[in-house]
Design a protein around this motif. Structure first.
Motif, PDB file in Angstrom:
ATOM      1  N   ALA A 105      -6.466   0.570   7.087  1.00 37.65           N
ATOM      2  CA  ALA A 105      -6.748   2.022   7.501  1.00 37.65           C
ATOM      3  C   ALA A 105      -6.641   1.976   9.049  1.00 37.65           C
ATOM      4  O   ALA A 105      -6.443   3.259   9.507  1.00 37.65           O
TER       5      ALA A 105
ATOM      6  N   LYS B 130      -7.153   5.963  -2.512  1.00 36.14           N
ATOM      7  CA  LYS B 130      -7.736   5.151  -1.764  1.00 36.14           C
ATOM      8  C   LYS B 130      -7.285   3.675  -1.360  1.00 36.14           C
ATOM      9  O   LYS B 130      -7.088   2.932  -2.489  1.00 36.14           O
ATOM     10  N   ILE B 131      -7.276   3.342  -0.395  1.00 37.59           N
ATOM     11  CA  ILE B 131      -6.784   2.067   0.178  1.00 37.59           C
ATOM     12  C   ILE B 131      -8.035   0.990  -0.436  1.00 37.59           C
ATOM     13  O   ILE B 131      -9.242   1.174  -0.342  1.00 37.59           O
TER      14      ILE B 131
ATOM     15  N   ALA C 142      -9.489   6.282   2.874  1.00 37.16           N
ATOM     16  CA  ALA C 142     -10.421   4.898   2.789  1.00 37.16           C
ATOM     17  C   ALA C 142     -11.890   5.366   2.814  1.00 37.16           C
ATOM     18  O   ALA C 142     -12.214   6.283   3.538  1.00 37.16           O
TER      19      ALA C 142
ATOM     20  N   THR D  36       0.844  -1.209  -0.028  1.00 39.89           N
ATOM     21  CA  THR D  36      -0.090   0.180  -0.192  1.00 39.89           C
ATOM     22  C   THR D  36       0.768   1.424  -0.048  1.00 39.89           C
ATOM     23  O   THR D  36       0.684   2.212  -0.711  1.00 39.89           O
TER      24      THR D  36
ATOM     25  N   THR E 123      -6.552   8.533   6.520  1.00 46.75           N
ATOM     26  CA  THR E 123      -5.823   7.245   7.319  1.00 46.75           C
ATOM     27  C   THR E 123      -4.849   8.089   8.116  1.00 46.75           C
ATOM     28  O   THR E 123      -4.264   7.297   9.143  1.00 46.75           O
TER      29      THR E 123
ATOM     30  N   THR F  11      -9.909  -1.822   3.609  1.00 49.09           N
ATOM     31  CA  THR F  11     -10.192  -0.814   4.748  1.00 49.09           C
ATOM     32  C   THR F  11      -9.400  -0.944   6.019  1.00 49.09           C
ATOM     33  O   THR F  11      -9.210  -0.199   6.688  1.00 49.09           O
TER      34      THR F  11
END
Ligand code: UD1
Ligand code: CA
Length: 427
Positions: free
Chosen positions: A236, A229-230, A143, A123, A183, A233
């Motif tokens: 996060a 965006k991760i 996220a 990530t 995050t 989730t």
């Protein structure tokens, strides 16, 4: 893709400095222990963040410590700089403290939080890749959460560009409805970060200097701010409370159990099997339900463990060992093909190979002051309900009768019984 990844790793090694924020207290944990030292699967959460940085291999790393820094610094490996935040007045001030330790460094500054232990290296690589590809001034990892409460919300303007972050405490009802959260992980061009941190004011409910306010400052100056965006989730998750700690523990446990199963260990019921970080278990070992295996325990191949076994620190089982129902072991080595099948406590001992430990055997290892050691050599047969009062050594091929209390060393091949145990004969 492989080539691109390699290029990225090289860039990270040369151009990225990481600042880990870990100065905060444990206010919402209601704890005296610094939050980042609270454990997930037997290991302080900060350890996972440090591993992540170790895998990323950036040019420099600074850990910002504050609350009980003397406790936290013991966990910081050599090669990581430590910067002390004198007053805990917010994340912006923490970053400023970290930057002071990066004088002369030019490049990208990546901010990580010590209370964000589930984050993965891929990530971060993606985030940095995005940051470089698009030549962004500040790239945020965001996220999309169904329940975003507790987190800072990402504000976007009519062009869908990020224009600020509002903390939960300062958010109005409409802002609270925003599901995209911060995050806390951010990559910055260092010079711009440094030049603008000073403009942050503590104009919020907590009267703190929020790093998140820099985003609005950047946006107003038309610096390029963007978000990635991760996907997962769970990564996060920032841990602020004991409930979040329990949830993260559960997720981390799943990762550990999945990895063991992938490597050839049978876990009959993963949800009731609690195996700490750093445990090694050999192939074809079977772990029965309701078992707790603590940190750094080593288990060989083809063993049977549990149900209801508790293997604590410093335990090593050879191959083909059975550590069965209601067993507790601590600081003990058990040789190959040894059976400890039912209700036993083995503490501070070394047990050889081909030993049978009868039901209800207890090592009395603590005399009120010291822990004492027991040696049980190969091929011994310990009768049920034997109490072994340490320090004591039981020689090869010896046998103890049921209910014996062993208080003295037993020579090889002796058969003993009674309270205290006396030699009856030799085998
Ligand atoms: C922070 C973010 C929030 C984000 C969330 C993600 C701010 C203002 N808010 O909120 O937008 O959604 O993380 O998890 O940044 N710390 C210091 N010194 C300080 C204060 C904090 O080093 O003076 C450290 C803490 O130890 C912690 C990290 O910074 O590791 C984050 O602080 P925390 O108080 O947990 O921030 P959140 O309220 O969770
Ligand atoms: Ca937090």
């Amino acid at each position: 893709m492989g080539e691109r990844r390699e290029k990225m790793s090289k860039r990270i090694k040369k151009e990225v400095a990481v600042i880990i924020l870990a100065a905060g207290k444990s206010t919402r944990m209601k704890s005296e222990l610094p939050k980042v030292l609270h454990k997930l699967c037997g290991r302080p959460m900060l350890g996972y963040v440090l591993d992540l940085v170790g895998a990323l291999k950036p040019a420099q790393v600074v850990a910002v410590l504050g609350y009980k820094q003397e406790l936290v610094r013991k966990f910081i490996p050599k090669g990581i700089k430590i910067a002390i935040q004198k007053k805990l007045i917010g994340t912006a001030d923490a970053v400023k403290t970290g930057l002071a330790a990066l004088k002369g460094f030019k490049g990208t500054v990546l901010i990580l939080y010590g209370d964000n232990p589930l984050l993965k290296k891929q990530t971060l690589s993606k985030l940095l890749d995005y940051h470089y590809q698009n030549n962004v001034d500040a790239t945020l990892l965001t996220a999309q959460l169904k329940k975003p409460s507790g987190y800072g919300r990402i504000m976007r303007d009519k062009y869908f560009s990020i224009c600020g972050i509002v903390e939960e405490k300062d958010a109005d009802e409409v802002q609270k409805d925003i599901k995209e959260i911060n995050t806390g992980i951010m990559a910055f061009k260092k010079e711009k970060l440094l030049a603008n941190l000073g403009s942050i004011r503590p104009n919020n409910r907590k009267k703190e200097y929020y790093l998140t306010d820099i985003i609005e400052i950047f946006a107003k100056k038309n610096y390029l701010v963007d978000g990635l965006k991760i996907q997962d989730t769970a990564e996060a998750m920032g841990i602020n409370t004991r409930a979040e700690l329990a949830k993260a523990n559960c997720l981390m446990q799943k990762t550990i159990n999945d990895k063991l199963m992938q490597d050839g260990v049978t876990i009959i019921d993963p949800p009731s099997t609690f195996i700490n970080f750093g445990t090694a278990i050999g192939k074809d070992t079977v772990i029965y339900p309701f078992t707790v295996i603590e940190r750094d325990v080593k288990i060989g191949k083809r063993c049977f463990v549990g149900p209801f076994a508790h293997l604590r620190e410093g335990v090593g089982l050879g191959d083909d060992v059975t550590a069965g129902n209601f067993i507790e072991m601590v600081r003990s080595r058990i040789g190959t093909k040894t059976f400890v099948k039912h209700f036993s406590y083995l503490g501070d001992c070394s047990v050889g190979s081909n030993v049978n430990i009868g039901a209800g055997t207890v090592t009395a290892n603590f005399d009120g002051k010291n822990k004492n050691y027991t040696v049980i050599e190969d091929n011994v047969n310990i009768g049920s309900d034997t109490v072994i009062v340490a320090p004591v050594k039981i020689g090869k091929f010896a046998i103890t009768g049921a209910g014996s209390v062993v208080t003295r060393n037993i020579p090889d091949k002796a058969v003993v019984a009674g309270v205290p145990a006396r030699i009856l004969r030799k085998r």
